[in-house]
Enzyme design. Structure first.
Site, PDB file in Angstrom:
ATOM      1  N   LYS A 199    -115.870  33.954  33.680  1.00 23.68           N
ATOM      2  CA  LYS A 199    -114.864  33.494  32.715  1.00 23.68           C
ATOM      3  C   LYS A 199    -115.453  32.364  31.892  1.00 23.68           C
ATOM      4  CE  LYS A 199    -110.272  31.475  32.349  1.00 23.68           C
ATOM      5  NZ  LYS A 199    -109.016  31.155  33.027  1.00 23.68           N
ATOM      6  N   ARG A 209    -102.520  29.281  25.202  1.00 21.93           N
ATOM      7  CA  ARG A 209    -102.102  27.931  25.602  1.00 21.93           C
ATOM      8  C   ARG A 209    -100.752  27.584  25.000  1.00 21.93           C
ATOM      9  NH1 ARG A 209    -108.280  25.585  25.924  1.00 21.93           N
ATOM     10  NH2 ARG A 209    -108.802  26.989  27.646  1.00 21.93           N
ATOM     11  N   ARG A 221    -112.231  22.658  29.106  1.00 21.25           N
ATOM     12  CA  ARG A 221    -112.518  23.330  30.372  1.00 21.25           C
ATOM     13  C   ARG A 221    -114.013  23.597  30.575  1.00 21.25           C
ATOM     14  NH1 ARG A 221    -107.317  23.805  31.216  1.00 21.25           N
ATOM     15  NH2 ARG A 221    -105.941  25.366  30.282  1.00 21.25           N
ATOM     16  N   GLU A 238    -122.263  34.427  39.458  1.00 20.37           N
ATOM     17  CA  GLU A 238    -120.846  34.166  39.757  1.00 20.37           C
ATOM     18  C   GLU A 238    -120.208  35.376  40.443  1.00 20.37           C
ATOM     19  OE1 GLU A 238    -119.022  31.565  39.543  1.00 20.37           O
ATOM     20  OE2 GLU A 238    -119.814  30.198  38.039  1.00 20.37           O
ATOM     21  N   LYS A 253    -114.098  37.864  31.282  1.00 18.39           N
ATOM     22  CA  LYS A 253    -113.103  37.358  30.338  1.00 18.39           C
ATOM     23  C   LYS A 253    -113.713  36.317  29.430  1.00 18.39           C
ATOM     24  CE  LYS A 253    -108.970  34.669  30.444  1.00 18.39           C
ATOM     25  NZ  LYS A 253    -108.226  33.739  31.215  1.00 18.39           N
ATOM     26  N   SER A 279    -105.749  36.423  24.550  1.00 22.47           N
ATOM     27  CA  SER A 279    -104.766  36.130  23.505  1.00 22.47           C
ATOM     28  C   SER A 279    -105.373  36.062  22.104  1.00 22.47           C
ATOM     29  CB  SER A 279    -104.069  34.810  23.845  1.00 22.47           C
ATOM     30  OG  SER A 279    -105.007  33.757  23.988  1.00 22.47           O
ATOM     31  N   TYR A 318    -102.439  42.552  26.054  1.00 16.51           N
ATOM     32  CA  TYR A 318    -101.048  42.335  25.642  1.00 16.51           C
ATOM     33  C   TYR A 318    -100.474  43.569  24.954  1.00 16.51           C
ATOM     34  CZ  TYR A 318    -102.283  37.668  26.993  1.00 16.51           C
ATOM     35  OH  TYR A 318    -102.700  36.590  27.733  1.00 16.51           O
TER      36      TYR A 318
HETATM   37  C1  PBG Z   1    -105.514  30.193  33.373  1.00 10.65           C
HETATM   38  C2  PBG Z   1    -105.733  31.290  32.401  1.00 10.65           C
HETATM   39  C3  PBG Z   1    -106.042  31.210  31.015  1.00 10.65           C
HETATM   40  C4  PBG Z   1    -106.033  32.532  30.557  1.00 10.65           C
HETATM   41  C5  PBG Z   1    -105.757  33.357  31.647  1.00 10.65           C
HETATM   42  N1  PBG Z   1    -105.601  32.571  32.783  1.00 10.65           N
HETATM   43  C6  PBG Z   1    -106.221  30.039  30.148  1.00 10.65           C
HETATM   44  C7  PBG Z   1    -107.436  29.232  30.217  1.00 10.65           C
HETATM   45  O1  PBG Z   1    -108.314  29.445  31.041  1.00 10.65           O
HETATM   46  O2  PBG Z   1    -107.505  28.291  29.434  1.00 10.65           O
HETATM   47  C8  PBG Z   1    -106.254  32.963  29.134  1.00 10.65           C
HETATM   48  C9  PBG Z   1    -105.653  34.282  28.781  1.00 10.65           C
HETATM   49  C10 PBG Z   1    -105.560  34.560  27.330  1.00 10.65           C
HETATM   50  O3  PBG Z   1    -106.076  33.812  26.476  1.00 10.65           O
HETATM   51  O4  PBG Z   1    -104.940  35.570  27.000  1.00 10.65           O
HETATM   52  N2  PBG Z   1    -106.618  29.475  33.723  1.00 10.65           N
END
Ligand code: PBG
Length: 331
Positions: A199, A209, A221, A238, A253, A279, A318
């Site tokens: 990720k 967010r 992050r 990982e 991701k 997203s 989505y």
């Molecule tokens: C929680 C999480 C996030 C997403 C999924 N689980 C946000 C992040 O890591 O900042 C993002 C999903 C998306 O953007 O659709 N940690």
């Protein structure tokens, strides 16, 4: 007359009719491979649209139940749950409170849907902490091992609430092992872990967010999520660690900007591989389509096909419910 230097060699022969093209298709989309991420928010009386994700809402418990039912009817393979609590604190207490919004949602969906779908609980703290980080903050940064103890508690709570699968997404070292031990100790050794293994610290989480109200209140992050510029070897490391710790399936991701990572992971492992079309990927296509710059349906299906072609068995998107309805209608 033949063309080119190899007379008789004509790749176009297999593209002559729609039926021929359909026959030789290598990558098919199936509704059952798609997972719909859903947001449920505490203390609202009507669904709240997410501005940066047209068509996506923060659900009430009631609207969640209805939308979940419709998605399952449309044939989606699973639902991925995110909770947005009314009150946040430093340790994200509402993530594992029995009456916390996400655990109430898991319980009611499990009661409604039984085993007709797969309820996946995103396991992280960022929606539940007042500072918006994915773990416990100590001396200004996210403390790995203190966070593991919280993830263990959250996993057990989500399992008790009715999740079929827990999906840790916080990118703490050792999170899969800590969660596996906690689930086993709670008598839930049968419950699978879908690890968000590779990720990246991505700008494409921006709209999420807003949806999950989990933006970090200081910093970013980058201290726990992977740097986009690193080679795929880091992702493979990982993934290997998560598998060694007991992950049953792994995730990459975001999806579209990381198809090289996805393909490398697919080639390296023998467990199911998921990809999360996040997203910002959704927002990009929706924005362009709203301007008439892209054919929306074709763009959605082409991106999903690309993600499957790169090696994903499961795609979190989505568009899952809508795409599922198109795929059924197509037959
Ligand atoms: C929680 C999480 C996030 C997403 C999924 N689980 C946000 C992040 O890591 O900042 C993002 C999903 C998306 O953007 O659709 N940690």
């Amino acid at each position: 007359m033949t063309s080119g230097v190899f007379p008789g060699v004509r790749p176009r022969r297999l593209r002559g009719t729609p039926a021929l093209r359909r026959l030789v298709t290598s990558t098919r989309l199936h509704a059952g491979d798609l997972v719909l991420p859903m947001f449920v928010k505490e203390s609202i009386t009507d669904p709240v649209p997410v501005t940066s994700m047209p068509g996506v809402v923060q659900h009430t418990l009631d609207s969640l139940r209805k939308a979940a039912h419709e998605a399952v009817e449309a044939g989606v393979g699973g639902l991925l749950l995110f909770g947005v609590p009314a009150v946040k604190d430093a340790v994200g207490s509402q993530a594992d409170a029995e009456d916390g919004i996400v655990n109430r949602a898991l319980a009611v969906l499990r009661r409604d849907l039984g085993d007709d779908t797969v309820l996946i609980a995103d396991l992280c703290l960022c929606e539940y902490t007042d500072h918006g980080h994915c773990g416990v903050v100590s001396a200004g940064s996210v403390a790995n091992d203190e966070t593991l103890a919280r993830y263990a508690e959250v996993a057990v709570a989500q399992a008790a609430a009715g999740a079929h699968v827990v999906a840790p997404s916080g990118m703490m070292d050792g999170q899969v092992g800590a969660i596996r031990s906690a689930l086993d100790a709670a008598g839930r050794s049968e419950l699978p872990i879908l690890a968000y293994s590779a990720k990246y610290a991505s700008c494409f989480y921006g709209p999420f967010r807003e949806a999950a109200e989990g933006a970090p209140q200081f910093g970013d992050r980058g201290g726990y999520q992977q740097d986009p510029s690193r080679s795929v070897h880091e992702a493979l490391r990982e993934v290997a660690l998560d598998l060694a710790e007991g992950a049953d399936a792994v995730m990459v991701k975001p999806a579209l900007a990381y198809l090289d990572v996805l393909a490398a992971v697919r080639a390296a492992v023998d467990v199911p591989v998921a990809a999360y079309q996040v997203s910002g990927e959704y927002a990009m296509v929706e924005a362009a389509a709203a301007n008439g710059w892209l054919d929306r349906q074709r763009a959605v299906l082409e991106t999903l096909t690309a993600i499957r072609r790169a090696g994903a068995d499961v795609v979190c998107t989505y568009w899952a419910a809508e795409a599922a309805s198109w795929l059924v209608a197509e037959r």
